[in-house]
Design a protein around this motif. Structure first.
Motif, short mmCIF file in Angstrom:
data_model
loop_
_atom_site.label_atom_id
_atom_site.label_comp_id
_atom_site.label_asym_id
_atom_site.label_seq_id
_atom_site.Cartn_x
_atom_site.Cartn_y
_atom_site.Cartn_z
N ASP A 51 -4.16 3.82 11.98
CA ASP A 51 -5.34 4.36 11.31
C ASP A 51 -6.62 3.69 11.83
O ASP A 51 -7.65 4.34 11.98
CB ASP A 51 -5.25 4.14 9.79
N SER A 69 1.33 1.56 10.43
CA SER A 69 0.53 2.74 10.11
C SER A 69 -0.95 2.38 9.98
O SER A 69 -1.83 3.13 10.42
CB SER A 69 1.03 3.37 8.81
N GLN A 70 -1.22 1.21 9.41
CA GLN A 70 -2.60 0.77 9.26
C GLN A 70 -3.24 0.51 10.63
O GLN A 70 -4.41 0.83 10.85
CB GLN A 70 -2.68 -0.49 8.40
N THR A 125 -4.52 5.78 -1.95
CA THR A 125 -3.40 5.91 -1.03
C THR A 125 -3.07 7.39 -0.85
O THR A 125 -3.44 8.23 -1.67
CB THR A 125 -2.12 5.20 -1.56
N TYR A 171 -2.10 -5.47 1.50
CA TYR A 171 -1.41 -4.22 1.25
C TYR A 171 -0.98 -4.12 -0.21
O TYR A 171 -0.48 -5.08 -0.78
CB TYR A 171 -0.19 -4.10 2.17
N SER A 185 3.73 6.78 1.10
CA SER A 185 2.74 5.89 1.68
C SER A 185 2.27 4.84 0.67
O SER A 185 2.05 5.13 -0.51
CB SER A 185 1.53 6.69 2.16
N THR A 224 4.26 0.33 7.00
CA THR A 224 2.93 0.37 6.39
C THR A 224 1.92 -0.39 7.23
O THR A 224 0.79 0.07 7.45
CB THR A 224 2.97 -0.22 4.97
N MET A 225 2.32 -1.56 7.74
CA MET A 225 1.42 -2.36 8.56
C MET A 225 1.15 -1.70 9.91
O MET A 225 0.03 -1.73 10.42
CB MET A 225 1.99 -3.77 8.74
N THR A 278 -0.09 2.46 2.07
CA THR A 278 -1.25 1.91 2.75
C THR A 278 -2.53 2.17 1.94
O THR A 278 -2.81 3.30 1.57
CB THR A 278 -1.42 2.54 4.14
#
Length: 374
Positions: free
Chosen positions: A232, A228-229, A116, A210, A63, A225-226, A65
């Motif tokens: 979240d 996943s954000q 992270t 990021y 990860s 990653t984007m 993020t």
């Protein structure tokens, strides 16, 4: 007499043999039971060892993020451990506490930390002791609010080794999209596969800065990653979404309209109320950014003829929301979509200073046009 003695002798041998058999049976039962107990203890010990070993490892070694974590002044070790666990930085609050005590660590500092899920317990402890982020990112990538996938592609091309075309190929790849649906089922659903949607992942790449700790992150890692954000962020609104009977897709679509309509001084909550009021009476939203998205090009001024473009995204010719987001929305727009102001407004316009003026009737709206735009 002799026969009687012989019978007694045989009876005695029989009882001795029986006792031996019973002894063997008892020993066998004891042996099996002991083995079972040893096996159970072994399984419990192994399971415990495996759990503790796992809890001592990073939550997600891959990860990148960045997660903002606030440690208030006066926080106890228990509070800190629970805060880290609630933010997904550690797997188990108790194991973190025991590990910290075993290492005899203390004097943690209050403050706002950027962490992270890939951080080790030692790195987390070091951060909390120094008041600094222990791991320094190799590079950062900033994706602003209000960008389409095609605009994000240009950001990627400018800041990484990947071209815009490579980025667009990745985010439109059917297998990758299905993988994302499988990985984030509560965020990305089959709604993104609806036939009228231009790009399935439009609006699902969250706008943020990021931090990457790998010198050469893959395109998969950057995009994931984007996404996943986004997952979240929206999971924090699950109760509100359920209450409003609204899907994540509808939320991101609605929020994207607010994001594109917004100026620095825009009251997003009131604009949201205008859209909701129009939807209630089956009145077209008539928002210019959807026209521009339908046209696939940027214009400083939307012409009357543009409003007639036939497209499922053009809210001048359709009622309700377009089939999907028209850009990536930030947290402010997402929250405005969920918490609109309670008004009776049906119209609004921004004057030359970017200040919004709202109206309940078309006559009031025409007066605002006359007053603020001419």
């Amino acid at each position: 007499m002799e026969k009687e003695k012989e019978d007694k002798k045989q009876e005695m041998f029989k009882k001795v043999k029986q006792r031996k058999q019973e002894g063997r049976t008892v020993r066998k039962i004891v042996g099996i039971t002991s083995l079972a107990i040893v096996l159970i203890i072994g399984i419990v010990v192994f399971a415990g060892y495996s759990y503790v070993k796992s809890a001592l490892e990073p939550v997600d070694p891959n990860s990148t993020t960045a997660i903002e974590v606030e440690i208030p002044i006066g926080s106890s070790l228990t509070t800190i451990a629970n805060t880290l666990h609630e933010n997904g930085i550690i797997k188990d609050a108790r194991i973190f506490k025991y590990y910290t005590k075993f290492k005899n660590e203390s004097d943690f500092q209050a403050g706002n930390y950027t962490m992270t899920k890939s951080m080790t317990l030692d790195e987390i402890i070091e951060s909390l002791k120094t008041g600094k982020v222990y791991r320094e990112p190799v590079f950062t990538l900033t994706v602003p609010e209000g960008l389409t996938l095609e605009q994000i592609a240009k950001v990627i091309e400018k800041n990484t080794k990947f071209s815009a075309d490579e980025f667009m190929t990745k985010v439109t790849d059917e297998k990758f999209i299905q993988d994302m649906i499988g990985t984030y089922p509560e965020t990305i659903t089959e709604e993104v596969l609806e036939g009228n949607i231009r790009y399935s992942l439009e609006g699902y790449l969250y706008p943020a800065t990021y931090s990457f700790y790998d010198e050469n992150p893959s395109l998969d890692e950057i995009v994931t990653t984007m996404i996943s954000q986004t997952a979240d962020v929206v999971k924090g609104y699950n109760e509100l979404l359920e209450e409003k009977q609204m899907t994540v897709h509808q939320l991101l679509t609605f929020a994207s309209l607010l994001e594109e309509e917004a100026t620095a001084q825009t009251d997003r909550e009131t604009i949201a109320s205008v859209f909701y009021n129009r939807i209630k009476i089956d009145m077209p939203l008539q928002t210019d950014p959807t026209v521009l998205y339908a046209l696939g090009s940027h214009k400083d001024r939307v012409l009357y003829e543009d409003l007639k473009v036939e497209s499922p995204y053009n809210t001048y010719v359709i009622n309700g929301l377009p089939p999907g987001p028209i850009a990536n929305a930030g947290k402010t727009s997402i929250e405005a979509a969920l918490n609109p102001t309670n008004t009776e407004y049906l119209y609004f316009l921004a004057d030359k200073e970017g200040i919004n003026h709202f109206a309940k009737t078309y006559e009031e709206h025409l007066q605002n046009i006359e007053t603020y735009l001419r």
